[in-house]
Design a protein around this motif. Structure first.
Motif, PDB file in Angstrom:
ATOM      1  N   TYR A   1       0.854  -1.184   0.000  1.00 15.97           N
ATOM      2  CA  TYR A   1       0.000   0.000   0.000  1.00 15.97           C
ATOM      3  C   TYR A   1       0.894   1.239   0.000  1.00 15.97           C
ATOM      4  CZ  TYR A   1      -4.159  -2.789   1.048  1.00 15.97           C
ATOM      5  OH  TYR A   1      -5.204  -3.673   0.988  1.00 15.97           O
ATOM      6  N   ARG A   2       0.665   2.100  -1.015  1.00 13.00           N
ATOM      7  CA  ARG A   2       1.476   3.312  -1.135  1.00 13.00           C
ATOM      8  C   ARG A   2       0.577   4.544  -0.980  1.00 13.00           C
ATOM      9  NH1 ARG A   2       6.559   2.863  -2.923  1.00 13.00           N
ATOM     10  NH2 ARG A   2       6.568   5.048  -3.659  1.00 13.00           N
ATOM     11  N   TYR A   3       1.111   5.532  -0.259  1.00 16.30           N
ATOM     12  CA  TYR A   3       0.358   6.760  -0.041  1.00 16.30           C
ATOM     13  C   TYR A   3       0.242   7.582  -1.324  1.00 16.30           C
ATOM     14  CZ  TYR A   3       0.545   6.217   5.043  1.00 16.30           C
ATOM     15  OH  TYR A   3       0.368   5.753   6.324  1.00 16.30           O
ATOM     16  N   HIS A   4      -0.972   8.070  -1.597  1.00 17.70           N
ATOM     17  CA  HIS A   4      -1.228   8.939  -2.740  1.00 17.70           C
ATOM     18  C   HIS A   4      -2.122  10.101  -2.290  1.00 17.70           C
ATOM     19  CE1 HIS A   4       0.203   5.497  -5.027  1.00 17.70           C
ATOM     20  NE2 HIS A   4       0.228   6.270  -6.132  1.00 17.70           N
ATOM     21  N   LEU A   5      -1.981  11.220  -2.994  1.00 14.08           N
ATOM     22  CA  LEU A   5      -2.885  12.340  -2.805  1.00 14.08           C
ATOM     23  C   LEU A   5      -3.880  12.334  -3.956  1.00 14.08           C
ATOM     24  CD1 LEU A   5      -3.693  14.917  -1.260  1.00 14.08           C
ATOM     25  CD2 LEU A   5      -2.175  16.191  -2.796  1.00 14.08           C
TER      26      LEU A   5
ATOM     27  N   GLY B   1      -9.300  13.691 -12.504  1.00 15.03           N
ATOM     28  CA  GLY B   1      -8.786  13.133 -11.245  1.00 15.03           C
ATOM     29  C   GLY B   1      -7.322  12.762 -11.356  1.00 15.03           C
ATOM     30  N   THR B   2      -6.571  12.974 -10.292  1.00 17.57           N
ATOM     31  CA  THR B   2      -5.153  12.591 -10.264  1.00 17.57           C
ATOM     32  C   THR B   2      -4.838  11.896  -8.940  1.00 17.57           C
ATOM     33  OG1 THR B   2      -4.517  14.742  -9.315  1.00 17.57           O
ATOM     34  CG2 THR B   2      -4.422  14.522 -11.721  1.00 17.57           C
ATOM     35  N   PHE B   3      -3.982  10.883  -9.043  1.00 12.08           N
ATOM     36  CA  PHE B   3      -3.372  10.258  -7.871  1.00 12.08           C
ATOM     37  C   PHE B   3      -1.895  10.619  -7.897  1.00 12.08           C
ATOM     38  CE2 PHE B   3      -6.977   7.185  -7.964  1.00 12.08           C
ATOM     39  CZ  PHE B   3      -7.337   7.265  -6.630  1.00 12.08           C
ATOM     40  N   THR B   4      -1.443  11.416  -6.922  1.00 10.84           N
ATOM     41  CA  THR B   4      -0.032  11.797  -6.854  1.00 10.84           C
ATOM     42  C   THR B   4       0.657  10.968  -5.784  1.00 10.84           C
ATOM     43  OG1 THR B   4      -0.598  14.067  -7.479  1.00 10.84           O
ATOM     44  CG2 THR B   4       1.577  13.717  -6.502  1.00 10.84           C
ATOM     45  N   ASP B   5       1.692  10.251  -6.192  1.00  7.78           N
ATOM     46  CA  ASP B   5       2.416   9.381  -5.261  1.00  7.78           C
ATOM     47  C   ASP B   5       3.183  10.241  -4.247  1.00  7.78           C
ATOM     48  OD1 ASP B   5       4.258   7.629  -3.986  1.00  7.78           O
ATOM     49  OD2 ASP B   5       4.118   6.248  -5.666  1.00  7.78           O
ATOM     50  N   ILE B   6       2.781  10.152  -2.985  1.00  7.12           N
ATOM     51  CA  ILE B   6       3.459  10.900  -1.912  1.00  7.12           C
ATOM     52  C   ILE B   6       4.000   9.936  -0.862  1.00  7.12           C
ATOM     53  CG2 ILE B   6       2.069  12.998  -2.229  1.00  7.12           C
ATOM     54  CD1 ILE B   6       0.366  12.056   0.190  1.00  7.12           C
TER      55      ILE B   6
END
Length: 359
Positions: free
Chosen positions: A62-66, A83-88
């Motif tokens: 599981y990776r954090y995304h904004l 929509g966007t998922f930004t890897d944070i």
């Protein structure tokens, strides 16, 4: 890209790291389910922003995304969503590591503070016991020296001279013990309260009345403000400054001491006067022997003396006590002087204190 009703119609290739199909939303961490929230924002037609964890297909991690979903509107009507998922993930991991380090460091500091408080208490107890145990034999030495001087050495001037030195030395030792004990007590907590500085000085000058009379000193006190302070500690400050002004007077000149006060704009020695200022400046000025200002940094250090002990009695603790008390009041103290031209001690204190109890 999402359609007006929220259905997915376009994705980039990065999408397929987390989903096998275009219209299949990536699997999220069970604690991060956003579907109910998203439906509310979809109906309202407003932007939706949320941190969430997406499950990577190849690793199962599981990776954090904004997540940011923004409506595209035409004439106030939502026609599409972007929509966007930004890897944070790395930033979140770094932040969590930092938080853990801060939490650990905070715990270490709290533990250290507890240890310091305990040590400080033990030192205060030690200082009290040592002072009490030292003062008792000193008192007996002074008594017995006095008896010997009066009863057995009336006709021996040389012996009397030596004995007088012994009596004087034991008296200085007793004063030193008392001052050290007083200095050690300054870390005890105390409460701020409304304090009339004129009343404190009036009471203090009564205590100095005999010495002022013997030295034919002139002491004038201006109209000082009422401030938030610890009365007993402010009294110590004035007591030490007035005592020094009387002690370090010129041999053939009567001491003249002026004590004045005014409100100022900020916490600095040379701050301009200001009606209703947040700070007050108090000046204790004398016409005594003065000192070379190159020694200014020394005079507030415990046990530091600028004058010969045989000429001027003292332990070198009085000004250190004054400075510690002023520091406790979130204030500053300094001095201006010239050799043979007198000294002015300048104190700047807040009129009101933000903390009701300090140590």
């Amino acid at each position: 890209m999402l359609q007006q009703g929220g259905e997915i119609e376009y994705v980039n290739e990065h999408w397929y790291k987390y989903s096998r199909q275009l219209d299949q939303f990536p699997e999220m961490h069970p604690d991060d389910n956003i579907h109910l929230e998203w439906e509310t924002y979809l109906k309202q037609g407003v932007e939706y922003i949320k941190e969430t964890r997406l499950k990577e297909l190849t690793t199962g991690e599981y990776r954090y995304h904004l997540l940011r979903i923004t409506p595209i509107k035409f004439e106030e009507v939502t026609v599409r969503w972007v929509g966007t998922f930004t890897d944070i993930h790395q930033q979140k991991i770094n932040a969590e590591i930092l938080e853990q380090k801060v939490e650990l460091r905070t715990k270490e500091l709290l533990d250290k503070n507890v240890e310091l408080e305990r040590t400080n208490h033990e030192l205060q107890q030690f200082a009290w016991v040592v002072s009490h145990d030292l003062k008792e034999p000193l008192r007996k030495i002074q008594i017995f020296n006095g008896v010997i001087k009066e009863k057995y050495l009336k006709d021996n001037n040389e012996a009397i001279s030596y004995l007088d030195r012994s009596i004087q030395s034991s008296a200085r030792m007793s004063r030193l013990i008392s001052d050290v004990l007083e200095y050690s007590r300054l870390s005890n907590s105390s409460s701020f309260q409304e304090t009339n500085l004129n009343e404190i000085l009036h009471e203090l000058l009564i205590d100095f009345d005999d010495l002022i009379s013997r030295k034919e000193a002139i002491v004038s006190v201006g109209n000082l403000p009422v401030i938030s302070a610890m009365p007993s500690r402010i009294r110590q400050v004035f007591q030490n400054l007035i005592s020094n002004a009387l002690k370090f007077s010129k041999p053939t000149v009567a001491p003249v001491i002026h004590i004045t006060g005014e409100l100022v704009a900020d916490k600095s020695i040379d701050s301009p006067a200001k009606e209703n200022g947040a700070f007050c400046r108090i000046i204790v000025e004398d016409n005594g022997i003065g000192f070379d200002e190159k020694f200014l940094n020394r005079i507030f250090i415990i046990f530091q003396r600028l004058n010969d002990q045989s000429s001027y009695e003292g332990t070198g603790i009085g000004l250190a006590i004054a400075k510690k008390n002023i520091d406790t009041h979130n204030g500053i103290i300094s001095a201006k002087s010239q050799m043979g031209e007198g000294t002015s001690f300048i104190i700047v204190l807040p009129v009101n204190q933000t903390n009701h109890v300090l140590k």
